[in-house]
Design an enzyme around this catalytic site. Sequence first.
Site, short mmCIF file in Angstrom:
data_model
loop_
_atom_site.label_atom_id
_atom_site.label_comp_id
_atom_site.label_asym_id
_atom_site.label_seq_id
_atom_site.Cartn_x
_atom_site.Cartn_y
_atom_site.Cartn_z
N HIS A 205 0.80 -1.24 0.00
CA HIS A 205 0.00 0.00 0.00
C HIS A 205 0.83 1.29 0.00
CE1 HIS A 205 0.95 -0.08 4.28
NE2 HIS A 205 0.63 1.20 4.31
C1 UD1 Z 1 -1.91 5.35 6.45
C2 UD1 Z 1 -0.57 5.79 7.03
C3 UD1 Z 1 0.47 4.71 6.80
C4 UD1 Z 1 0.00 3.37 7.31
C5 UD1 Z 1 -1.34 3.04 6.68
C6 UD1 Z 1 -1.90 1.71 7.16
C7 UD1 Z 1 -0.08 8.21 6.97
C8 UD1 Z 1 0.73 9.24 6.30
N1 UD1 Z 1 -0.08 7.01 6.37
O1 UD1 Z 1 -1.75 5.29 5.05
O2 UD1 Z 1 1.65 5.07 7.50
O3 UD1 Z 1 0.93 2.37 6.98
O4 UD1 Z 1 -2.26 4.10 7.00
O5 UD1 Z 1 -3.14 1.45 6.62
O6 UD1 Z 1 -0.70 8.49 7.97
N2 UD1 Z 1 -9.60 4.58 3.32
C9 UD1 Z 1 -10.72 3.78 3.37
N3 UD1 Z 1 -11.19 3.41 4.60
C10 UD1 Z 1 -10.58 3.83 5.74
C11 UD1 Z 1 -9.43 4.63 5.66
C12 UD1 Z 1 -8.94 4.99 4.44
O7 UD1 Z 1 -11.29 3.40 2.37
O8 UD1 Z 1 -11.06 3.48 6.84
C13 UD1 Z 1 -9.08 5.01 2.00
C14 UD1 Z 1 -9.04 6.51 1.91
O9 UD1 Z 1 -10.18 7.00 1.38
C15 UD1 Z 1 -7.82 6.80 1.09
C16 UD1 Z 1 -6.94 5.59 1.27
O10 UD1 Z 1 -7.73 4.60 1.91
O11 UD1 Z 1 -8.13 6.93 -0.25
C17 UD1 Z 1 -5.71 5.90 2.06
O12 UD1 Z 1 -5.99 6.28 3.42
P1 UD1 Z 1 -4.99 7.27 4.23
O13 UD1 Z 1 -5.33 7.31 5.66
O14 UD1 Z 1 -4.92 8.55 3.52
O15 UD1 Z 1 -3.55 6.67 4.08
P2 UD1 Z 1 -3.02 5.18 4.07
O16 UD1 Z 1 -2.50 4.92 2.73
O17 UD1 Z 1 -4.01 4.22 4.66
#
Ligand code: UD1
Length: 366
Positions: A205
């Site tokens: 990811h």
């Molecule tokens: C975040 C952390 C990363 C960690 C990862 C584990 C930062 C900078 N990054 O990255 O260090 O390894 O989490 O998962 O804080 N989304 C969903 N459902 C959710 C949450 C997110 O669908 O409950 C989607 C969001 O809409 C977004 C994507 O997942 O498009 C990424 O979520 P985001 O929290 O921005 O960053 P991660 O890539 O998960």
Amino acid sequence: MKVISVVGARPNFMKVAPLHRVLQRSDVFEPLIVHTGQHYDERMSDIFFRQLEMPEPDIYLGVGSGTHAQQTARVMIAFEEVVQQERPDLVIVVGDVNSTVACSLVAAKCHVPVAHVEAGLRSFDRTMPEEINRIVTDSLSDLLFVTEQSGLDNLKREGVPDEKVHFVGNVMIDALVQFREKAARTTIMDDLGLAPRGYVLMTMHRPANVDNAAGLSAVLETIERISPEWPVVFPIHPRTRARFEQFDLAERLAAVEHLTLTPPLGYLEFLRLMEQAAVVVTDSGGIQEETTYLQVPCLTLRDSTERPVTVELGTNELLPLDPVRIHERVRAARAARRNGAQVPPLWDGHAAERIVEVLARQVVSV
Ligand code: UD1
């Protein structure tokens, strides 16, 4: 002593659960959990509270997704109100996600001491958002709890005074030790039709690997090369799933034989799959540590690691995103399983107790 522990994203929950449990047992502390809502859905958040036997968060900020600035800013605005209302004596932040840095900034500016759990880790790669979060959080923290020797070395080099720094081990391993038996009672192996040591477990990811078409194609080619030889199990992170759609690779992924795609899994199911895997292929931070403890070979598709002990003592190996090379190393790693790997010092299931002892000493000395 009122202590706020902050959780935001998936890798935070298994770190705060053991800490909160030990804080609750003590009569010195009044512990509260604040959930920023960075991760907000059932599979990325809620299931972890149930499985890790954590109470519901006391306060939920509901910030959701957004750009880094948006997410960090929303957490800061909401958390400032919490700090003003609750007037905590200490804020505990864990790991390196946006919620970690946002809440430490707010606490520091409100003159509330900050304790950072998993301090001192450095990948020395500032293109990773987590590296920025780690550097800023550590520079604002009053108490820095360290998981491995490299963390001590990095903080010393950065001039952090020794008295702020405590080598306590790894709270994520506390959760693993506590829940390993429960994980063994899940039915996930049967549900997915898997044999022990009979499959490769994959997670992917990181923006560097999945946010560009070349990287994601290489991930897909890697799966295509491995899966004719060993079944691949791939729980897909929402970010990665979205990118497969965006780069028109979703159909090719769905067509791969001997590939089991799942939504993000619960803590217990994933722990069980890690423990029973022949090899884990990942770009995660925490999985490098969990596989080291479990002594399962781990191939980390990154140029650097902020957790060098997993390579020096553990089962971890860094690799570039090169499908041919990864396939070769999967073969080799299967053969070399468990050879000579060690569990790093103080990864013993008691890190949270050591942290709370240090915190209790601070209370006495105030
Ligand atoms: C975040 C952390 C990363 C960690 C990862 C584990 C930062 C900078 N990054 O990255 O260090 O390894 O989490 O998962 O804080 N989304 C969903 N459902 C959710 C949450 C997110 O669908 O409950 C989607 C969001 O809409 C977004 C994507 O997942 O498009 C990424 O979520 P985001 O929290 O921005 O960053 P991660 O890539 O998960």
